[in-house]
Design a protein around this motif. Structure first.
Motif, PDB file in Angstrom:
ATOM      1  N   UNK A  24       0.841  -1.196   0.000  1.00 23.36           N
ATOM      2  CA  UNK A  24       0.000   0.000   0.000  1.00 23.36           C
ATOM      3  C   UNK A  24       0.877   1.245   0.000  1.00 23.36           C
ATOM      4  N   UNK A  25       1.862   1.277   0.886  1.00 29.78           N
ATOM      5  CA  UNK A  25       2.748   2.442   1.000  1.00 29.78           C
ATOM      6  C   UNK A  25       3.550   2.676  -0.287  1.00 29.78           C
ATOM      7  N   UNK A  26       4.071   1.600  -0.871  1.00 30.28           N
ATOM      8  CA  UNK A  26       4.852   1.721  -2.103  1.00 30.28           C
ATOM      9  C   UNK A  26       3.976   2.236  -3.245  1.00 30.28           C
ATOM     10  N   UNK A  27       2.790   1.650  -3.407  1.00 33.99           N
ATOM     11  CA  UNK A  27       1.891   2.083  -4.474  1.00 33.99           C
ATOM     12  C   UNK A  27       1.477   3.547  -4.290  1.00 33.99           C
TER      13      UNK A  27
ATOM     14  N   UNK B   3       1.761   9.234  -6.100  1.00 33.86           N
ATOM     15  CA  UNK B   3       1.943  10.667  -5.893  1.00 33.86           C
ATOM     16  C   UNK B   3       3.219  11.227  -6.524  1.00 33.86           C
ATOM     17  N   UNK B   4       4.188  10.363  -6.835  1.00 31.81           N
ATOM     18  CA  UNK B   4       5.458  10.867  -7.371  1.00 31.81           C
ATOM     19  C   UNK B   4       5.661  10.557  -8.852  1.00 31.81           C
ATOM     20  N   UNK B   5       4.736   9.833  -9.478  1.00 35.95           N
ATOM     21  CA  UNK B   5       4.863   9.497 -10.901  1.00 35.95           C
ATOM     22  C   UNK B   5       4.799  10.772 -11.736  1.00 35.95           C
ATOM     23  N   UNK B   6       5.652  10.844 -12.749  1.00 37.57           N
ATOM     24  CA  UNK B   6       5.634  11.993 -13.654  1.00 37.57           C
ATOM     25  C   UNK B   6       6.014  11.538 -15.059  1.00 37.57           C
ATOM     26  N   UNK B   7       5.632  12.333 -16.035  1.00 36.87           N
ATOM     27  CA  UNK B   7       5.889  12.006 -17.431  1.00 36.87           C
ATOM     28  C   UNK B   7       4.591  11.909 -18.197  1.00 36.87           C
ATOM     29  N   UNK B   8       4.689  11.755 -19.505  1.00 39.63           N
ATOM     30  CA  UNK B   8       3.505  11.739 -20.362  1.00 39.63           C
ATOM     31  C   UNK B   8       2.550  10.599 -20.028  1.00 39.63           C
TER      32      UNK B   8
ATOM     33  N   UNK C  75       7.449  -0.405  13.391  1.00 41.90           N
ATOM     34  CA  UNK C  75       8.838  -0.731  13.734  1.00 41.90           C
ATOM     35  C   UNK C  75       9.328  -2.008  13.062  1.00 41.90           C
ATOM     36  N   UNK C  76       8.437  -2.950  12.791  1.00 39.50           N
ATOM     37  CA  UNK C  76       8.855  -4.240  12.230  1.00 39.50           C
ATOM     38  C   UNK C  76       8.247  -4.530  10.864  1.00 39.50           C
ATOM     39  N   UNK C  77       7.531  -3.578  10.306  1.00 36.60           N
ATOM     40  CA  UNK C  77       6.808  -3.801   9.061  1.00 36.60           C
ATOM     41  C   UNK C  77       7.711  -4.289   7.929  1.00 36.60           C
ATOM     42  N   UNK C  78       8.783  -3.587   7.652  1.00 39.59           N
ATOM     43  CA  UNK C  78       9.669  -3.986   6.546  1.00 39.59           C
ATOM     44  C   UNK C  78      10.357  -5.317   6.816  1.00 39.59           C
ATOM     45  N   UNK C  79      10.730  -5.570   8.050  1.00 42.51           N
ATOM     46  CA  UNK C  79      11.414  -6.822   8.376  1.00 42.51           C
ATOM     47  C   UNK C  79      10.497  -8.025   8.174  1.00 42.51           C
ATOM     48  N   UNK C  80       9.194  -7.848   8.383  1.00 36.08           N
ATOM     49  CA  UNK C  80       8.240  -8.952   8.243  1.00 36.08           C
ATOM     50  C   UNK C  80       7.682  -9.067   6.837  1.00 36.08           C
ATOM     51  N   UNK C  81       7.792  -8.023   6.044  1.00 36.88           N
ATOM     52  CA  UNK C  81       7.223  -8.008   4.694  1.00 36.88           C
ATOM     53  C   UNK C  81       8.063  -8.865   3.748  1.00 36.88           C
ATOM     54  N   UNK C  82       7.366  -9.560   2.864  1.00 38.72           N
ATOM     55  CA  UNK C  82       8.064 -10.329   1.828  1.00 38.72           C
ATOM     56  C   UNK C  82       8.508  -9.406   0.696  1.00 38.72           C
ATOM     57  N   UNK C  83       7.799  -8.311   0.496  1.00 45.62           N
ATOM     58  CA  UNK C  83       8.104  -7.356  -0.576  1.00 45.62           C
ATOM     59  C   UNK C  83       8.838  -6.151   0.004  1.00 45.62           C
ATOM     60  N   UNK C  84       9.487  -5.431  -0.872  1.00 44.04           N
ATOM     61  CA  UNK C  84      10.273  -4.270  -0.465  1.00 44.04           C
ATOM     62  C   UNK C  84       9.515  -2.971  -0.740  1.00 44.04           C
ATOM     63  N   UNK C  85       9.896  -1.948  -0.022  1.00 45.12           N
ATOM     64  CA  UNK C  85       9.449  -0.592  -0.311  1.00 45.12           C
ATOM     65  C   UNK C  85      10.352  -0.071  -1.420  1.00 45.12           C
ATOM     66  N   UNK C  86       9.900   0.893  -2.188  1.00 43.72           N
ATOM     67  CA  UNK C  86      10.700   1.374  -3.313  1.00 43.72           C
ATOM     68  C   UNK C  86      10.568   2.883  -3.445  1.00 43.72           C
ATOM     69  N   UNK C  87      11.687   3.539  -3.701  1.00 43.09           N
ATOM     70  CA  UNK C  87      11.693   4.992  -3.859  1.00 43.09           C
ATOM     71  C   UNK C  87      12.113   5.424  -5.263  1.00 43.09           C
ATOM     72  N   UNK C  88      11.883   4.569  -6.245  1.00 46.40           N
ATOM     73  CA  UNK C  88      12.254   4.907  -7.619  1.00 46.40           C
ATOM     74  C   UNK C  88      11.547   6.188  -8.054  1.00 46.40           C
ATOM     75  N   UNK C  89      12.210   6.940  -8.929  1.00 48.04           N
ATOM     76  CA  UNK C  89      11.580   8.151  -9.467  1.00 48.04           C
ATOM     77  C   UNK C  89      11.251   8.000 -10.949  1.00 48.04           C
ATOM     78  N   UNK C  90      11.811   7.010 -11.601  1.00 49.35           N
ATOM     79  CA  UNK C  90      11.546   6.716 -12.999  1.00 49.35           C
ATOM     80  C   UNK C  90      10.279   5.862 -13.099  1.00 49.35           C
TER      81      UNK C  90
ATOM     82  N   UNK D 156       9.327   2.237 -11.402  1.00 50.36           N
ATOM     83  CA  UNK D 156       8.206   2.061 -10.467  1.00 50.36           C
ATOM     84  C   UNK D 156       7.361   0.860 -10.874  1.00 50.36           C
ATOM     85  N   UNK D 157       7.014   0.802 -12.147  1.00 53.12           N
ATOM     86  CA  UNK D 157       6.201  -0.319 -12.639  1.00 53.12           C
ATOM     87  C   UNK D 157       6.933  -1.629 -12.390  1.00 53.12           C
ATOM     88  N   UNK D 158       8.226  -1.656 -12.695  1.00 56.37           N
ATOM     89  CA  UNK D 158       9.022  -2.872 -12.512  1.00 56.37           C
ATOM     90  C   UNK D 158       9.066  -3.272 -11.030  1.00 56.37           C
ATOM     91  N   UNK D 159       9.289  -2.318 -10.137  1.00 56.40           N
ATOM     92  CA  UNK D 159       9.342  -2.616  -8.695  1.00 56.40           C
ATOM     93  C   UNK D 159       8.005  -3.174  -8.211  1.00 56.40           C
TER      94      UNK D 159
END
Length: 182
Positions: free
Chosen positions: A58-61, A66-71, A110-125, A129-132
């Motif tokens: 949810x957080x990654x999406x 909110x940060x996606x940009x481009x045509x 405090x433990x959300x990322x450690x327990x998650x199977x998926x990663x958070x992502x801060x890509x700007x491209x 983002x789609x790939x992550x």
């Protein structure tokens, strides 16, 4: 000449005494009967890890929305928000099931990322983002498949819930794949 079998097969019948005993002991456990309790802690642990995964998604999406940009970004950003909402709904289903099983849903940041199977992502491209998100969905697909196999017939209700979530995650992965191809 047709001859009837000499002994009829025993009828399928429930053990009424066992039903009554299971139903009248440990009423504080709600739907969790004694036969189920041996697997409950493991299932709650698996579900809490899935809950963490859904919350990170949810957080990654939302970040990507909110940060996606481009045509191409308006349509893709909109899709990210739809997926965020569906992942939040999965988290709600999982949290509700954990409570039904007598567990405590773990929303601890405090433990959300450690327990998650998926990663958070801060890509700007946008493509990154789609790939992550596609990688995260594929991780979720595999995690849910493994959970369904592990739970098997130990908890049919949880299994059915996970199968429904799995179908959504597969759909998300297909949609993201299509976005990568465009």
């Amino acid at each position: 000449m047709n001859s009837a079998p000499s002994s009829a097969a025993p009828a399928l019948m429930l053990d009424e005494a066992a039903l009554h005993a299971a139903a009248t002991t440990h009423l504080e456990e709600g739907a969790v009967t004694p036969a189920f309790s041996q697997h409950r802690d493991d299932i709650v642990r698996l579900l809490n890890d899935a809950l963490a995964t859904e919350l990170v998604c949810v957080l990654r999406y939302k970040r990507h929305h909110f940060t996606a940009h481009g045509l191409a970004s308006p349509a893709i950003a909109a899709e990210f928000m739809v997926h965020a909402g569906e992942e939040a709904a999965h988290a709600d289903l999982i949290a509700r099931r954990i409570v039904q099983l007598g567990g405590e849903p773990d929303f601890s940041p405090d433990t959300l990322l450690a327990r998650s199977h998926a990663q958070y992502d801060t890509a700007s491209d946008l493509q990154a983002m789609v790939r992550a998100n596609l990688v995260a969905e594929r991780i979720a697909v595999e995690a849910y498949r493994q959970m369904i196999a592990l739970i098997g017939d130990k908890d049919p209700t949880t299994k059915r819930m996970l199968e429904g979530i799995l179908a959504d995650e597969e759909e998300h992965a297909d949609e993201l794949r299509d976005l990568l191809e465009n």
